[in-house]
Design an enzyme around this catalytic site. Sequence first.
Site, PDB file in Angstrom:
ATOM      1  N   SER A  95      54.733   8.621 -50.029  1.00 23.24           N
ATOM      2  CA  SER A  95      55.549   9.449 -50.910  1.00 23.24           C
ATOM      3  C   SER A  95      56.998   8.961 -50.948  1.00 23.24           C
ATOM      4  O   SER A  95      57.237   7.795 -51.208  1.00 23.24           O
ATOM      5  CB  SER A  95      55.424  10.893 -50.453  1.00 23.24           C
ATOM      6  OG  SER A  95      55.594  11.738 -51.533  1.00 23.24           O
TER       7      SER A  95
ATOM      8  N   HIS B 183      47.715  14.505 -52.721  1.00 22.75           N
ATOM      9  CA  HIS B 183      48.877  13.789 -52.207  1.00 22.75           C
ATOM     10  C   HIS B 183      48.890  13.852 -50.674  1.00 22.75           C
ATOM     11  O   HIS B 183      49.221  14.887 -50.098  1.00 22.75           O
ATOM     12  CB  HIS B 183      50.107  14.493 -52.792  1.00 22.75           C
ATOM     13  CG  HIS B 183      51.390  13.805 -52.540  1.00 22.75           C
ATOM     14  ND1 HIS B 183      51.707  12.603 -53.110  1.00 22.75           N
ATOM     15  CD2 HIS B 183      52.463  14.154 -51.774  1.00 22.75           C
ATOM     16  CE1 HIS B 183      52.928  12.238 -52.729  1.00 22.75           C
ATOM     17  NE2 HIS B 183      53.401  13.167 -51.908  1.00 22.75           N
TER      18      HIS B 183
END
Length: 436
Positions: A272, A417
């Site tokens: 990320s 994610h």
Amino acid sequence: MKNFLPLVLLLSATFAFAADEIKINYDEALVPEYTLPDPLTCNDGTKVTTVEQWEKVRRPEILEQFQREMFGRLPKELREAGNHPDFVTFRVFEQSDDAYHGKAIRKQVEITFKSLTTDETVKANLLIYLPKNAPKPVPMFVGYNFQGNHTITDEPEVVLFHTRNSLEKVDESTLEGKGARGGSSSRWDLDQILDAGYGLATIHYNDVAFDGNRCHETGICKLYGFAHDAESREPDEWGSITAWAWGMGRVMDYFETDPQIDAKRVAVMGHSRLGKTSLWTGASDSRFAIVISNDSGCGGAALSRRSYGETVHRINVSFPFWFCLNFRKYNEDLAALPMDEHELIALMAPRPVYVASASEDRWADPNGEYQSCFFAVPVYQLYGTKTPFDGLAAPNWPGAENPVGNIIGYHCRKGGHDVQSYDWTQYIKFADKYFK
Ligand code: GCU
């Protein structure tokens, strides 16, 4: 105030919108038409046809664009100090040769960043696990963690983080979920990594530079950088991603002094915002032999011009301190961006680079992350790489759980994610090809 007018313009461009007023597109049919900058055409229009031209002219041009327009420059003193600056020192403060169920050697290294002008210091802890039975020196994966070194495993000896660098003191008993001891271990498949003969090193990113608007109050941004808030930086002055990337370079400095670690076989990995960081680390420090981006999305592996999921405008409004102020010029004018993220991938050439997405992580634009890999291929081809670009021959996204490529690798995991064991399996397979 210096540069008053440009600053006012930048600020008004940025704060004209609140984050939730910025339109987000998740429809492939609505991705705007765009033309990508050609990594192999120099600023003066000359075509790059040789490795020499790429390395001497074009690569420095692209690196400069990313520095000036997006991530921001290091302070002059840090740039000039180069690798192994004498104001950064290391001390192994804890070691066990019988750690992690007897499988590992564990070391904890205190990194001390000294001020260039005062007695002030900033300290960060590097946590290292090495496979006990593998021949030394070992290849490594290294990456920042979000919540503290103690979240990687449940080993009680692991020191949390340097609370004196965080803005608040933290009592461990109040930490829960992913932030508790061992709470993020699912993101760091240490068994798989050690069993494959790799070491794992990690460091808490807030120890190095605080991830927040108040980054100038703590960490190395305060020590070496802005004595003012993030909003009054020079337009090309560093943001926290550059600070984290420089910090990772210091970890490499340590690796180069540890005889049990093979500093020539280090893969830098990040998830990320820390995936954006691993890409920028690999681009700015070519000692990292492999670069891995996990779900890095906008400002990382995803093409900015697609404006699918998170956009440049949105990221600059939500996280105004990650990038330099210049990046905001492109909030509503992506066509003016001199570079795009395929060129960030290309900056790794000829080193192996790996990009991973997750199928439900539309915010990070899985297709856009693949496109960056695809459009970086011509730069790798310049090196006459013998490694085929399996699955990277066409700009069609390969879909979920279908890893493709070789020297540029890509997969999209099913799910959200995150970093999961599936991702590590691919990273290890990929690293094995080049490190074993
Ligand atoms: C937010 C941000 C992303 C970032 C992510 C993360 O979602 O918008 O750009 O990658 O946080 O770092 O977890």
